[in-house]
Design an enzyme around this catalytic site. Structure first.
Site, short mmCIF file in Angstrom:
data_model
loop_
_atom_site.label_atom_id
_atom_site.label_comp_id
_atom_site.label_asym_id
_atom_site.label_seq_id
_atom_site.Cartn_x
_atom_site.Cartn_y
_atom_site.Cartn_z
N ARG A 103 0.97 -1.40 -0.28
CA ARG A 103 0.28 0.02 0.13
C ARG A 103 0.83 0.91 0.10
NH1 ARG A 103 -3.51 0.19 5.09
NH2 ARG A 103 -1.73 0.84 6.17
N THR A 107 -1.10 7.68 -0.92
CA THR A 107 -2.71 7.37 -1.55
C THR A 107 -3.13 6.76 -1.31
OG1 THR A 107 -1.76 6.37 -3.53
CG2 THR A 107 -1.32 8.69 -3.24
N ASP A 202 2.46 -2.56 13.30
CA ASP A 202 2.91 -3.37 11.61
C ASP A 202 3.41 -4.69 11.91
OD1 ASP A 202 4.23 -3.60 9.58
OD2 ASP A 202 3.91 -1.92 8.34
N ASP A 205 6.66 -5.39 10.65
CA ASP A 205 7.55 -4.27 10.75
C ASP A 205 7.67 -6.10 12.34
OD1 ASP A 205 8.56 -2.94 9.26
OD2 ASP A 205 7.62 -1.38 10.62
#
Length: 212
Positions: A103, A107, A202, A205
């Site tokens: 992603r 945007t 995340d 991560d």
């Protein structure tokens, strides 16, 4: 869209440890594998099987084996790789493909950057794995991508989902596509950065470390 939320005390316990910000990466990876294995029981409930004549040490019998063509597991890179081990342990005869999607943080559009899949998926049951179903954009693109290649059925396996992402799937996935979603939990909402709340941060991560 068929949605199945896996309700089990072991899933709840492991998910709580997974969410904890103090859980180290090594433990996080183990927990992802364990949760995925528990989800796989529900995700494979309608997998196709066929008769298999065998002989036990005592007598002949007709058992069951996975029907051809073999199912295929498709992790969405990179976080989906953390779910591959659990799925492969549960379906060791499955093939594995890879789909690289990410992603754009500005945007929120989905960018496809890698594809390692058969061109023809006709008759195949595809297990699409990604830890987080947040905005739903990545999963929608991936589902259509697989369906265009002839996938017979698509089962999306996620650890967490946001209501906004599930709603988008219901509204934007072509209704002719045979797909379902299996999750360990549906969380409250997405924040302004499109992170699932309360979520677990995340997933990529926490699995593999921060990539600059």
């Amino acid at each position: 869209m068929e949605l199945h939320v896996v309700s089990h005390p072991l899933v709840d316990h492991k998910l709580t440890v997974l969410r904890d910000k103090n859980t180290p990466s090594a433990t996080f990876r183990e927990l992802v594998t364990e949760i995925v294995m528990l989800e796989a029981y529900e995700a494979t409930r309608d997998i196709l099987v066929e008769d298999k004549p065998i002989e036990t040490p005592v007598a002949p019998m007709v058992g069951k084996q996975l029907a051809a063509p073999r199912p295929i597991i498709v992790p969405i890179l990179r976080a989906g790789l953390g779910m591959l081990d659990g799925m492969a342990k549960m379906i060791p005869t499955a093939e594995v493909g890879f789909l690289g999607m990410k992603r754009d943080e500005e945007t929120l559009n989905i960018i496809t950057y890698a594809n390692r899949l058969p061109d023809n998926l006709s008759g195949r049951h595809v297990f699409l794995v990604d830890p987080m179903l947040a905005t739903g954009g990545t999963m929608i693109d991936a589902i259509h991508y697989l369906a265009e290649r002839g996938a017979r059925e698509i089962t999306c396996i996620d650890i967490l989902a946001a209501p906004e992402g599930l709603k988008r799937l219901e509204q934007e996935v072509d209704p002719s596509i045979n797909f379902k979603v299996v999750v360990a939990a549906v969380d409250d909402h997405l924040n302004e950065k499109a992170y699932i709340v309360p979520g677990l941060g995340d997933a990529g991560d926490r699995l593999y470390g921060v990539v600059d």
